[in-house]
Design a protein around this motif. Sequence first.
Motif, PDB file in Angstrom:
ATOM      1  N   LEU A 140       1.940 -15.122  64.928  1.00  0.00           N
ATOM      2  CA  LEU A 140       1.623 -14.194  63.841  1.00  0.00           C
ATOM      3  C   LEU A 140       2.252 -12.860  64.227  1.00  0.00           C
ATOM      4  CD1 LEU A 140      -0.001 -13.018  61.411  1.00  0.00           C
ATOM      5  CD2 LEU A 140      -1.950 -12.770  62.973  1.00  0.00           C
ATOM      6  N   ALA A 141       3.155 -12.352  63.384  1.00  0.00           N
ATOM      7  CA  ALA A 141       3.853 -11.109  63.739  1.00  0.00           C
ATOM      8  C   ALA A 141       3.887 -10.175  62.545  1.00  0.00           C
ATOM      9  CB  ALA A 141       5.280 -11.425  64.187  1.00  0.00           C
ATOM     10  N   GLY A 142       3.967  -8.882  62.844  1.00  0.00           N
ATOM     11  CA  GLY A 142       4.082  -7.904  61.764  1.00  0.00           C
ATOM     12  C   GLY A 142       3.333  -6.633  62.086  1.00  0.00           C
ATOM     13  N   VAL A 143       2.843  -5.986  61.048  1.00  0.00           N
ATOM     14  CA  VAL A 143       2.210  -4.672  61.230  1.00  0.00           C
ATOM     15  C   VAL A 143       0.777  -4.656  60.708  1.00  0.00           C
ATOM     16  CG1 VAL A 143       4.213  -3.141  61.373  1.00  0.00           C
ATOM     17  CG2 VAL A 143       3.495  -3.968  59.138  1.00  0.00           C
ATOM     18  N   LEU A 144      -0.054  -3.878  61.413  1.00  0.00           N
ATOM     19  CA  LEU A 144      -1.441  -3.624  61.001  1.00  0.00           C
ATOM     20  C   LEU A 144      -1.662  -2.117  61.068  1.00  0.00           C
ATOM     21  CD1 LEU A 144      -3.383  -6.226  63.238  1.00  0.00           C
ATOM     22  CD2 LEU A 144      -2.903  -6.445  60.776  1.00  0.00           C
ATOM     23  N   PHE A 145      -2.432  -1.566  60.160  1.00  0.00           N
ATOM     24  CA  PHE A 145      -2.740  -0.140  60.260  1.00  0.00           C
ATOM     25  C   PHE A 145      -3.579   0.119  61.512  1.00  0.00           C
ATOM     26  CE2 PHE A 145      -1.883  -0.184  55.616  1.00  0.00           C
ATOM     27  CZ  PHE A 145      -0.863   0.765  55.636  1.00  0.00           C
ATOM     28  N   SER A 146      -3.377   1.300  62.105  1.00  0.00           N
ATOM     29  CA  SER A 146      -4.063   1.591  63.367  1.00  0.00           C
ATOM     30  C   SER A 146      -5.079   2.715  63.214  1.00  0.00           C
ATOM     31  CB  SER A 146      -3.038   1.961  64.444  1.00  0.00           C
ATOM     32  OG  SER A 146      -2.254   3.054  64.017  1.00  0.00           O
ATOM     33  N   GLU A 147      -5.489   3.001  62.001  1.00  0.00           N
ATOM     34  CA  GLU A 147      -6.491   4.058  61.814  1.00  0.00           C
ATOM     35  C   GLU A 147      -7.398   3.725  60.637  1.00  0.00           C
ATOM     36  OE1 GLU A 147      -3.908   7.433  60.994  1.00  0.00           O
ATOM     37  OE2 GLU A 147      -4.107   7.078  58.848  1.00  0.00           O
ATOM     38  N   GLU A 148      -8.556   4.353  60.651  1.00  0.00           N
ATOM     39  CA  GLU A 148      -9.469   4.229  59.506  1.00  0.00           C
ATOM     40  C   GLU A 148      -9.009   5.194  58.419  1.00  0.00           C
ATOM     41  OE1 GLU A 148     -11.615   2.047  59.157  1.00  0.00           O
ATOM     42  OE2 GLU A 148     -12.207   1.370  61.147  1.00  0.00           O
ATOM     43  N   PHE A 149      -9.264   4.856  57.173  1.00  0.00           N
ATOM     44  CA  PHE A 149      -8.865   5.723  56.069  1.00  0.00           C
ATOM     45  C   PHE A 149     -10.099   6.385  55.456  1.00  0.00           C
ATOM     46  CE2 PHE A 149      -5.511   2.268  55.650  1.00  0.00           C
ATOM     47  CZ  PHE A 149      -4.622   2.952  56.458  1.00  0.00           C
ATOM     48  N   ALA A 150      -9.911   7.642  55.044  1.00  0.00           N
ATOM     49  CA  ALA A 150     -11.024   8.359  54.412  1.00  0.00           C
ATOM     50  C   ALA A 150     -11.280   7.794  53.016  1.00  0.00           C
ATOM     51  CB  ALA A 150     -10.702   9.845  54.331  1.00  0.00           C
ATOM     52  N   ALA A 151     -10.190   7.451  52.310  1.00  0.00           N
ATOM     53  CA  ALA A 151     -10.342   6.992  50.927  1.00  0.00           C
ATOM     54  C   ALA A 151     -10.850   5.547  50.886  1.00  0.00           C
ATOM     55  CB  ALA A 151      -9.003   7.078  50.217  1.00  0.00           C
ATOM     56  N   GLU A 152     -11.516   5.256  49.822  1.00  0.00           N
ATOM     57  CA  GLU A 152     -12.001   3.897  49.545  1.00  0.00           C
ATOM     58  C   GLU A 152     -10.816   2.925  49.450  1.00  0.00           C
ATOM     59  OE1 GLU A 152     -15.136   1.328  47.658  1.00  0.00           O
ATOM     60  OE2 GLU A 152     -15.177   3.094  48.926  1.00  0.00           O
ATOM     61  N   GLY A 153     -10.926   1.747  50.073  1.00  0.00           N
ATOM     62  CA  GLY A 153      -9.836   0.777  50.022  1.00  0.00           C
ATOM     63  C   GLY A 153      -9.899  -0.118  48.818  1.00  0.00           C
ATOM     64  N   PRO A 154      -8.988  -1.064  48.666  1.00  0.00           N
ATOM     65  CA  PRO A 154      -7.906  -1.319  49.590  1.00  0.00           C
ATOM     66  C   PRO A 154      -6.772  -0.290  49.448  1.00  0.00           C
ATOM     67  CG  PRO A 154      -7.741  -2.819  47.706  1.00  0.00           C
ATOM     68  CD  PRO A 154      -8.982  -2.006  47.522  1.00  0.00           C
ATOM     69  N   PRO A 155      -6.021  -0.034  50.542  1.00  0.00           N
ATOM     70  CA  PRO A 155      -6.103  -0.685  51.839  1.00  0.00           C
ATOM     71  C   PRO A 155      -7.298  -0.195  52.662  1.00  0.00           C
ATOM     72  CG  PRO A 155      -4.495   1.091  51.934  1.00  0.00           C
ATOM     73  CD  PRO A 155      -4.981   1.026  50.515  1.00  0.00           C
TER      74      PRO A 155
END
Length: 205
Positions: A140-155
Motif C-alpha cells: 500500500l503506497a501513497g500519501v496520508l495527511f499528517s495533521e488534524e484539520f480545524a474544519a469539519e471533514g471530509p477530508p
Amino acid sequence: MSEKASLDEEYWEHRYRQNRTEWDVGTITPPLKAYIDQLPNQDLQVLVPGGGNGHEAEYLFRKGFHRLHLLDFAAAPLRNLKERVPAFPQGQLLQQDFFSLTPNQYDLVLEQTFFCALPREMRPAYARQMHMILKPGGKLAGVLFSEEFAAEGPPFGGTALEYQAYFEPYFQFNVFEPCRNSISPRQGRELFIELERRERPQFIA
Ligand SMILES: C[S@@+](CC[C@H](N)C(=O)[O-])C[C@H]1O[C@@H](n2cnc3c(N)ncnc32)[C@H](O)[C@@H]1O
C-alpha cells in the motif's frame, strides 16, 4: 446522522455532479508520479481505490500498467475517466464499495485522499481490508495527511501515531515519512507511505 450514513455513494455522486471536487488536482500529483516512475514492473496488479476522476489511473494506463483497476462508488468520475481515455477497459472501472472487494487480488494499492474521505469510524476496517485485498508481499503506497484539520471533514485529518496504530498489525513500514514533493497547498501536511503486507496480522497483547 453518523459520518458513515452521510458519506455514502449519493453524497459523493452529488459532489461530482455539482463540481464540488476541491481535492481534484486535475492531473497526477508529484508524489504518486515519482513513486510510479520508479516501479520496475508494469505487470503489477494495481488498484486505485476511491480514485475519483482517475488521474493516477490514467497515468498508469498510459505508462503501460494494464492490469489496473480504478474503483469508486460514484459513477460520474468513472465516466469522466472513460471520456478522457476511451481505451481504458470498461471492465477495469469498478463502481463499487471498496469494502466489498474480495481477498488476495492486488500487488499494489495506491492511496491518495481516499483514507481521509472515509468516515473516521471506518479507519480500522480500511487497514484490515487493505491487508485482505493485497496478495502476499503486496504494498500500500501513497500519501496520508499528517495533521488534524480545524474544519469539519471530509477530508478528515490524522496523525502518524494514529496511523501506526491502525496499520502496524497488518503491515511492515518500508517508508513512513514526511512527504517531500507534495503539491504546494499540501506541503508539510502529508506523509508518504509504502507499507508491505505482513503475511499474518500481528496484534500485540
Ligand atoms: C476526496 S475524493 C478523492 C478522489 C481521488 N483519490 C483524488 O485524489 O482525486 C474521495 C473519493 O472516494 C470515493 N469513495 C468514498 N468512499 C468510498 C467507498 N467506500 N468505496 C469506494 N469509493 C469511495 C468517493 O466517491 C470519492 O471519489
